[in-house]
Design an enzyme around this catalytic site. Structure first.
Site, PDB file in Angstrom:
ATOM      1  CG  ASP A 137      -1.879  -1.119   1.275  1.00 34.02           C
ATOM      2  OD1 ASP A 137      -2.170  -1.670   0.203  1.00 34.02           O
ATOM      3  OD2 ASP A 137      -2.355  -1.447   2.380  1.00 34.02           O
TER       4      ASP A 137
HETATM    5  N1  URA Z   1      -1.439  -5.910   3.812  1.00 35.22           N
HETATM    6  C1  URA Z   1      -1.868  -4.631   3.879  1.00 35.22           C
HETATM    7  O1  URA Z   1      -2.876  -4.341   4.489  1.00 35.22           O
HETATM    8  N2  URA Z   1      -1.144  -3.697   3.237  1.00 35.22           N
HETATM    9  C2  URA Z   1       0.012  -3.957   2.580  1.00 35.22           C
HETATM   10  O2  URA Z   1       0.644  -3.046   2.038  1.00 35.22           O
HETATM   11  C3  URA Z   1       0.456  -5.289   2.537  1.00 35.22           C
HETATM   12  C4  URA Z   1      -0.292  -6.259   3.154  1.00 35.22           C
END
Ligand code: URA
Length: 239
Positions: free
Chosen positions: A106
């Site tokens: 993310d």
């Molecule tokens: N899970 C999440 O919530 N975000 C990420 O970036 C990776 C795994």
């Protein structure tokens, strides 16, 4: 290895354009042991010829494999109309060679992101049949409990399917944990934590991916080429 043109050998291995490879060859910084005069269109065989760059042996690299410590605020894609992407951390020659992120973190997640030009390996590592194991360090707004350990192991309903068992290891500060996943659903860590009595993730960092550990000497935004051993470790992940 079949013979390839010297300029292709240099441009692939040093991740520079064919034009820059030609200039480098003409500048005399490239040597092929036993060949006093070399030209960009000469053919070399990596298993027979010793190619030197500024006196150091270099071996042919067809693909690029990189470990990036992803910083906050960048998105894990190759281009985007409005957002800055992880590719913006690299010289244009890397984009020209087809470098892309192997999977997604993310925008507000930091840590280990493998970047490569090897589509077949990335496909294998991300295949839902055998999703490479990944460990995250997470800080939440509430303390984790043994019930959360059990729930993550048992799985929750997500996108119409049960999640695969996740391992939650609560750290000394019980708002912090290591979570290991063997799949990669959208926002999986955040959604798993929310399912554990509505915990909000305040900080998320990926520490491992497919047996590779984030090199803690890399600051956020820094990267390095993977070692041969690390590439071999990634290749051991079966599809
Ligand atoms: N899970 C999440 O919530 N975000 C990420 O970036 C990776 C795994």
């Amino acid at each position: 290895m079949a013979k390839i043109r010297l300029d292709k050998f240099i441009s692939s291995t040093l991740v520079i354009s064919r034009k820059d490879a030609t200039s480098l060859i003409k500048s005399g910084r490239i040597c092929v042991v036993g060949s006093p005069k070399i030209k960009p269109d000469d053919k070399v065989d990596d298993s027979l010829d010793e190619v030197l760059f500024d006196g150091e042996r270099i071996t042919f690299a067809e693909n690029i494999y990189i470990m990036l410590n992803k910083p906050m605020g960048l998105i894990s894609s190759t281009d985007d109309k409005s957002e800055r992407t992880v590719l913006s951390l690299f010289d244009k020659s890397y984009a020209d060679k087809g470098l892309f992120p192997c999977g997604r973190l993310d925008k507000d997640t930091v840590g280990l992101l493998i970047m490569t030009t090897d589509g077949a390996l990335a496909h294998r590592l991300l295949s839902p049949k055998h999703h490479a194991e990944k460990t995250y360090y997470v800080e939440c707004d509430k303390e984790f409990t043994e019930d959360d350990v059990a729930l993550m192991k048992q799985g929750i309903m997500m996108d119409g399917k049960m999640t695969k068992p996740a391992t939650l290891q609560i750290l000394n500060d019980q708002k912090c944990a290591h979570i290991t996943l063997t799949e990669g659903k959208f926002h999986e860590i955040k959604r798993l934590c929310y399912a554990c009595r509505q915990k909000e993730v305040l900080y998320l960092k990926r520490l491992t991916f497919g047996g590779i550990h984030l090199d803690e000497s890399l600051s956020e935004g820094e990267w390095r080429i993977l070692s041969d051993e690390e590439i071999a470790t990634l290749r051991k992940n079966k599809s």
